[in-house]
Enzyme design. Structure first.
Site, PDB file in Angstrom:
ATOM      1  N   ASP A 146      37.533  38.402  32.914  1.00  0.00           N
ATOM      2  CA  ASP A 146      36.593  38.254  31.800  1.00  0.00           C
ATOM      3  C   ASP A 146      36.079  39.615  31.352  1.00  0.00           C
ATOM      4  O   ASP A 146      35.768  40.474  32.182  1.00  0.00           O
ATOM      5  CB  ASP A 146      35.414  37.371  32.216  1.00  0.00           C
ATOM      6  CG  ASP A 146      35.854  35.965  32.601  1.00  0.00           C
ATOM      7  OD1 ASP A 146      36.901  35.519  32.111  1.00  0.00           O
ATOM      8  OD2 ASP A 146      35.144  35.320  33.402  1.00  0.00           O
ATOM      9  N   GLU A 157      29.755  24.315  42.098  1.00  0.00           N
ATOM     10  CA  GLU A 157      30.833  24.036  41.153  1.00  0.00           C
ATOM     11  C   GLU A 157      31.702  22.853  41.577  1.00  0.00           C
ATOM     12  O   GLU A 157      32.830  22.709  41.109  1.00  0.00           O
ATOM     13  CB  GLU A 157      31.688  25.287  40.986  1.00  0.00           C
ATOM     14  CG  GLU A 157      30.926  26.479  40.456  1.00  0.00           C
ATOM     15  CD  GLU A 157      31.779  27.720  40.398  1.00  0.00           C
ATOM     16  OE1 GLU A 157      32.688  27.755  39.549  1.00  0.00           O
ATOM     17  OE2 GLU A 157      31.543  28.645  41.189  1.00  0.00           O
ATOM     18  N   GLY A 183      38.996  27.797  36.309  1.00  0.00           N
ATOM     19  CA  GLY A 183      39.064  26.393  35.937  1.00  0.00           C
ATOM     20  C   GLY A 183      40.455  25.986  35.491  1.00  0.00           C
ATOM     21  O   GLY A 183      41.158  26.755  34.828  1.00  0.00           O
ATOM     22  N   ASN A 232      38.335  36.172  38.344  1.00  0.00           N
ATOM     23  CA  ASN A 232      38.262  34.836  38.954  1.00  0.00           C
ATOM     24  C   ASN A 232      39.605  34.506  39.601  1.00  0.00           C
ATOM     25  O   ASN A 232      40.628  34.423  38.911  1.00  0.00           O
ATOM     26  CB  ASN A 232      37.951  33.788  37.882  1.00  0.00           C
ATOM     27  CG  ASN A 232      36.662  34.088  37.154  1.00  0.00           C
ATOM     28  OD1 ASN A 232      35.596  33.684  37.561  1.00  0.00           O
ATOM     29  ND2 ASN A 232      36.769  34.832  36.059  1.00  0.00           N
ATOM     30  N   ARG A 257      42.050  35.060  36.366  1.00  0.00           N
ATOM     31  CA  ARG A 257      41.519  35.257  35.012  1.00  0.00           C
ATOM     32  C   ARG A 257      40.492  36.369  35.045  1.00  0.00           C
ATOM     33  O   ARG A 257      39.626  36.395  35.932  1.00  0.00           O
ATOM     34  CB  ARG A 257      40.883  33.975  34.493  1.00  0.00           C
ATOM     35  CG  ARG A 257      40.633  33.965  32.988  1.00  0.00           C
ATOM     36  CD  ARG A 257      39.740  32.832  32.554  1.00  0.00           C
ATOM     37  NE  ARG A 257      38.342  33.110  32.863  1.00  0.00           N
ATOM     38  CZ  ARG A 257      37.544  32.283  33.526  1.00  0.00           C
ATOM     39  NH1 ARG A 257      37.992  31.125  33.981  1.00  0.00           N
ATOM     40  NH2 ARG A 257      36.283  32.635  33.763  1.00  0.00           N
ATOM     41  N   SER A 261      31.298  30.430  37.534  1.00  0.00           N
ATOM     42  CA  SER A 261      30.886  29.548  36.439  1.00  0.00           C
ATOM     43  C   SER A 261      29.511  29.912  35.885  1.00  0.00           C
ATOM     44  O   SER A 261      28.792  29.069  35.382  1.00  0.00           O
ATOM     45  CB  SER A 261      30.889  28.074  36.884  1.00  0.00           C
ATOM     46  OG  SER A 261      32.200  27.580  36.918  1.00  0.00           O
ATOM     47  N   GLU A 276      34.221  40.391  35.462  1.00  0.00           N
ATOM     48  CA  GLU A 276      34.597  39.878  36.784  1.00  0.00           C
ATOM     49  C   GLU A 276      36.011  39.338  36.740  1.00  0.00           C
ATOM     50  O   GLU A 276      36.596  39.133  35.666  1.00  0.00           O
ATOM     51  CB  GLU A 276      33.644  38.783  37.255  1.00  0.00           C
ATOM     52  CG  GLU A 276      33.581  37.566  36.375  1.00  0.00           C
ATOM     53  CD  GLU A 276      32.584  36.552  36.905  1.00  0.00           C
ATOM     54  OE1 GLU A 276      33.048  35.530  37.422  1.00  0.00           O
ATOM     55  OE2 GLU A 276      31.364  36.787  36.797  1.00  0.00           O
ATOM     56  N   TYR A 280      30.233  24.207  29.833  1.00  0.00           N
ATOM     57  CA  TYR A 280      30.565  22.832  30.182  1.00  0.00           C
ATOM     58  C   TYR A 280      29.888  21.775  29.314  1.00  0.00           C
ATOM     59  O   TYR A 280      29.990  20.590  29.612  1.00  0.00           O
ATOM     60  CB  TYR A 280      30.248  22.592  31.664  1.00  0.00           C
ATOM     61  CG  TYR A 280      31.054  23.510  32.558  1.00  0.00           C
ATOM     62  CD1 TYR A 280      32.438  23.440  32.572  1.00  0.00           C
ATOM     63  CD2 TYR A 280      30.432  24.470  33.351  1.00  0.00           C
ATOM     64  CE1 TYR A 280      33.183  24.290  33.359  1.00  0.00           C
ATOM     65  CE2 TYR A 280      31.175  25.326  34.148  1.00  0.00           C
ATOM     66  CZ  TYR A 280      32.551  25.221  34.144  1.00  0.00           C
ATOM     67  OH  TYR A 280      33.294  26.072  34.918  1.00  0.00           O
TER      68      TYR A 280
END
Length: 305
Positions: free
Chosen positions: A253, A19, A272, A268, A251, A146, A266, A212
């Site tokens: 998800d 990443e 990002g 994070n 964050r 990611s 998960e 992305y």
């Protein structure tokens, strides 16, 4: 409130994980935001020589925008503590736990937080006969972000190919129950949940390319949910954050099963941070600009030091 305007803030970016390019984009956006707010800011691009690079940077605080690998799994956090450099985000233990998906899921289950069933990808027989998984299943590395190396095996005969996709990043990847339904995410800042954002990948699965590639996904912020649904997701996000002992911004998800409700996929700890990333979208729903989000993350780190 802590006065950070007289401090030299290092935005730490790069790293050696898959990443790296995403990290560089996050770091550039954060550095630009901090400069616009009047903070003395230096961009510190690191590689495997991160220890000497941090020592020589002369920074008073580190804004970490490293994604994946040792940038997010607690090792750089431990290095910052050894060098007595305050840093943004979660500490060593929370970072390590969140990065290791099976460990994080074990803690979520212990706290009654719904998360998809999982097992190690030992063999096709182990997954489908011993553990009684039914396709489709998700195969992913245990400790990458990611959606690097992730694949969906929609039939048993797709299992080996999915494992091979993950294996460059993890010798024994993880198999996870596929949760149908909508994909949403929520940011948590200093323990308080922010707005819920829905992700709609055009391929139907939010993999690396969907994240992305411009135009590959649509985002709805705030997510079109009932007040009750939004509240449940925000509560589960805050509970997940607390269960792992997180700090600063994170964050979480989710997948929303049409029949069973939300499942935490998960957490994070260094999500990002470009202006188009999901954490800033979540913050914007809560009324925080990108600049203000960056400042809050920085001040949180300094106040905790």
């Amino acid at each position: 409130m802590t006065d950070a305007k007289g401090k030299r803030i290092g935005v730490i970016m790069g790293g050696v994980s898959a990443e790296r390019e995403v990290s560089l984009r996050s770091g550039e956006a954060v550095a630009e935001a901090l400069v616009s707010l009047g903070y003395e800011t230096v961009s510190v691009v690191v590689d495997e020589n991160v220890e000497s690079q941090l020592r020589e940077s002369g920074v008073d605080a580190a804004f970490l925008t490293l994604h994946g690998g040792w940038g997010e799994d607690g090792r750089v956090q431990a290095l910052c503590e050894m060098l007595r450099i305050p840093y943004t985000g979660s500490g060593v233990l929370a970072s390590a736990l969140a990065m290791n998906k099976p460990q994080a899921k074990a803690i979520f289950s212990q706290f009654g937080i719904p998360t998809p069933r999982h097992c190690p990808a030992l063999s096709r027989e182990f997954v489908f006969e011993t553990m009684k998984f039914v396709p489709p299943v998700v195969v992913k590395p245990n400790a990458e972000g990611s959606t690097v190396g992730i694949a969906v095996a929609r039939r048993e005969d797709e299992y080996e190919a999915a494992v091979e996709r993950a294996r460059p990043y993890d010798e024994t990847p993880m198999v996870e129950e596929y949760i149908p339904g909508r994909e949403v995410t929520v940011g948590v800042l200093d323990g308080e949940p922010m707005g819920v954002v829905e992700v709609i990948p055009k391929t139907g699965f939010y993999d690396y390319d969907s994240k992305y590639t411009q135009g590959a996904s649509e985002y709805v912020a705030p997510a079109e949910l009932t007040g009750r649904e939004t509240g449940i997701i925000q509560e589960l996000g805050a509970r997940s954050y607390k269960a792992l002992g997180c700090k600063g911004a994170a964050r979480i998800d989710f997948r929303l099963d049409p029949d069973r409700g939300p499942f935490v996929l998960e957490l994070n700890t260094i999500p990002g941070m470009t202006r188009l990333s999901l954490l800033p979208m979540s913050a914007a729903v809560a009324g925080l600009s990108f600049e203000r989000l960056c400042e809050r993350m920085l001040l949180s780190a300094l106040e905790a030091a």
